[in-house]
Design an enzyme around this catalytic site. Structure first.
Site, PDB file in Angstrom:
ATOM      1  N   ASN A  15       0.868  -1.183   0.000  1.00 23.79           N
ATOM      2  CA  ASN A  15       0.000   0.000   0.000  1.00 23.79           C
ATOM      3  C   ASN A  15       0.901   1.229   0.000  1.00 23.79           C
ATOM      4  OD1 ASN A  15      -1.790   2.052   0.533  1.00 23.79           O
ATOM      5  ND2 ASN A  15      -2.294   1.366   2.607  1.00 23.79           N
ATOM      6  N   LYS A  17       0.068   4.285  -0.326  1.00 27.00           N
ATOM      7  CA  LYS A  17      -0.584   5.484   0.243  1.00 27.00           C
ATOM      8  C   LYS A  17      -0.341   6.681  -0.687  1.00 27.00           C
ATOM      9  CE  LYS A  17      -0.165   3.312   4.702  1.00 27.00           C
ATOM     10  NZ  LYS A  17      -0.069   3.416   6.150  1.00 27.00           N
ATOM     11  N   HIS A 103      -9.457   1.363   4.800  1.00 29.57           N
ATOM     12  CA  HIS A 103      -8.204   1.512   5.538  1.00 29.57           C
ATOM     13  C   HIS A 103      -8.434   2.484   6.695  1.00 29.57           C
ATOM     14  CE1 HIS A 103      -4.122   2.687   6.539  1.00 29.57           C
ATOM     15  NE2 HIS A 103      -3.727   1.573   5.922  1.00 29.57           N
ATOM     16  N   GLU A 105      -6.821   4.866   7.776  1.00 26.59           N
ATOM     17  CA  GLU A 105      -6.557   6.275   7.444  1.00 26.59           C
ATOM     18  C   GLU A 105      -7.765   6.891   6.736  1.00 26.59           C
ATOM     19  OE1 GLU A 105      -2.808   5.596   5.507  1.00 26.59           O
ATOM     20  OE2 GLU A 105      -1.944   5.076   7.443  1.00 26.59           O
ATOM     21  N   GLU A 173      -5.585  -4.850  10.468  1.00 27.67           N
ATOM     22  CA  GLU A 173      -4.546  -3.851  10.697  1.00 27.67           C
ATOM     23  C   GLU A 173      -4.837  -3.081  11.988  1.00 27.67           C
ATOM     24  OE1 GLU A 173      -2.397  -2.684   6.853  1.00 27.67           O
ATOM     25  OE2 GLU A 173      -4.142  -1.403   7.018  1.00 27.67           O
ATOM     26  N   GLY A 179       2.574   2.142  10.779  1.00 24.71           N
ATOM     27  CA  GLY A 179       3.590   3.191  10.675  1.00 24.71           C
ATOM     28  C   GLY A 179       4.326   3.487  11.967  1.00 24.71           C
ATOM     29  N   SER A 218       3.244  -2.291  10.302  1.00 28.98           N
ATOM     30  CA  SER A 218       4.675  -2.420  10.579  1.00 28.98           C
ATOM     31  C   SER A 218       5.257  -3.779  10.175  1.00 28.98           C
ATOM     32  CB  SER A 218       4.980  -2.120  12.047  1.00 28.98           C
ATOM     33  OG  SER A 218       4.668  -0.758  12.344  1.00 28.98           O
TER      34      SER A 218
HETATM   35  P1  PGA Z   1       2.879   0.233   7.593  1.00 29.99           P
HETATM   36  O1  PGA Z   1       1.408   0.488   6.998  1.00 29.99           O
HETATM   37  O2  PGA Z   1       3.386  -1.053   7.006  1.00 29.99           O
HETATM   38  O3  PGA Z   1       3.674   1.425   7.172  1.00 29.99           O
HETATM   39  O4  PGA Z   1       2.726   0.126   9.087  1.00 29.99           O
HETATM   40  C1  PGA Z   1       0.508  -0.582   6.797  1.00 29.99           C
HETATM   41  C2  PGA Z   1      -0.764  -0.071   6.184  1.00 29.99           C
HETATM   42  O5  PGA Z   1      -1.232   1.020   6.561  1.00 29.99           O
HETATM   43  O6  PGA Z   1      -1.358  -0.741   5.323  1.00 29.99           O
END
Ligand code: PGA
Length: 258
Positions: A15, A17, A103, A105, A173, A179, A218
């Protein structure tokens, strides 16, 4: 056996983003080239979901390879007066084969509810895209012991009629793991994935035993192998580490021979 996830072909999805403005095609091409070599025979699907503006060029670049291209969101309607939105049919037309939905976010930045995610997942199915439906608890919900309730409610409310193992992937997630470099313990991940598997069987019947349940939050080259060894973990949704082909491929390799 399928209930344990051993018979399920894993998916490793990157992803990107809102990243990838400069030299991004080089990274996608590196992944493509690596996959057309010795990894081609591996037992996993691999996907990169760049920003919408890059879908068409990436799809053209990876045509004929085993690397798939995904999108990060879609609108529930096929067309109409929705300024700034993109229909699932348009993503399909641009070359995407899947779309990440709900997601955290988007749930946080755009107030997306599970009901909206459900409508978007139905749109993805209508357009012939695989819906990658994201669910996960916040730090506060985990601290309150509400993780399984939150995840179960999100799952139940985000899946439309007609959900199958072929047209839908679940991504667990934990919001606090995204992140941050933090991950739940393997036993905590196993507990949630096992609960998701059970809930899926209740909501979509036999299809639930075959559906992929990804872990995201992560995922890095150094923890990918341990994460993928957890029962009912059928792949990874990778954010930050998917931006560099080297790191992403190291994660993909953790799934080789699975
Ligand atoms: P990350 O993000 O691997 O940077 O923690 C995962 C995601 O949001 O899909």
């Amino acid at each position: 056996m399928a209930g344990q996830g051993h018979a399920i072909r894993p998916l490793v999805a990157g992803n990107w983003k809102m990243n990838g403005l400069n030299a991004s095609l080089d990274e996608a091409v590196s992944v493509r080239d690596a996959l057309s070599g010795p990894l081609a025979a591996m037992n996993a699907d691999v996907m990169v979901a760049p920003p919408a503006t890059l879908i068409a060029s990436f799809a053209a670049a990876v045509a004929g390879s085993s690397l798939r291209i995904g999108a990060q969101d879609c609108h529930a309607k096929p067309s109409g007066a929705h300024t700034g939105d993109i229909a699932a049919e348009m993503l399909k037309d641009a070359g995407a084969s899947a779309v990440i939905l709900g997601h955290s976010e988007r749930r946080a930045d755009h107030g997306e509810t599970s009901a909206e995610v459900k409508a978007k997942a139905a749109a993805a199915h209508r357009a012939g895209l695989v819906a990658i439906v994201c669910i996960g608890e916040t730090q506060g919900e985990r601290a309150a012991g509400a993780t399984l309730n939150v995840v179960s409610r999100q799952l139940k409310n985000s899946l439309p009629d007609g959900t199958t193992a072929a047209n839908t992937v679940i991504a667990y997630e934990p919001v606090w793991a995204i992140g941050t470099g933090l991950t739940p313990t393997p036993s905590d991940i196993e507990a949630v994935h096992t609960a998701i598997r059970r809930d899926l069987s209740e909501s979509v019947g036999e299809e639930g035993a075959k559906m992929r349940i990804l872990y995201g939050g992560s995922v890095k080259p150094d923890n990918a192998a341990a994460l993928m060894a957890i029962p009912n973990v059928n792949g990874a949704l990778v954010g930050g580490a998917s931006l560099k082909a080297r790191d992403f491929l190291a994660i993909v390799r953790a799934y080789e021979g699975r």
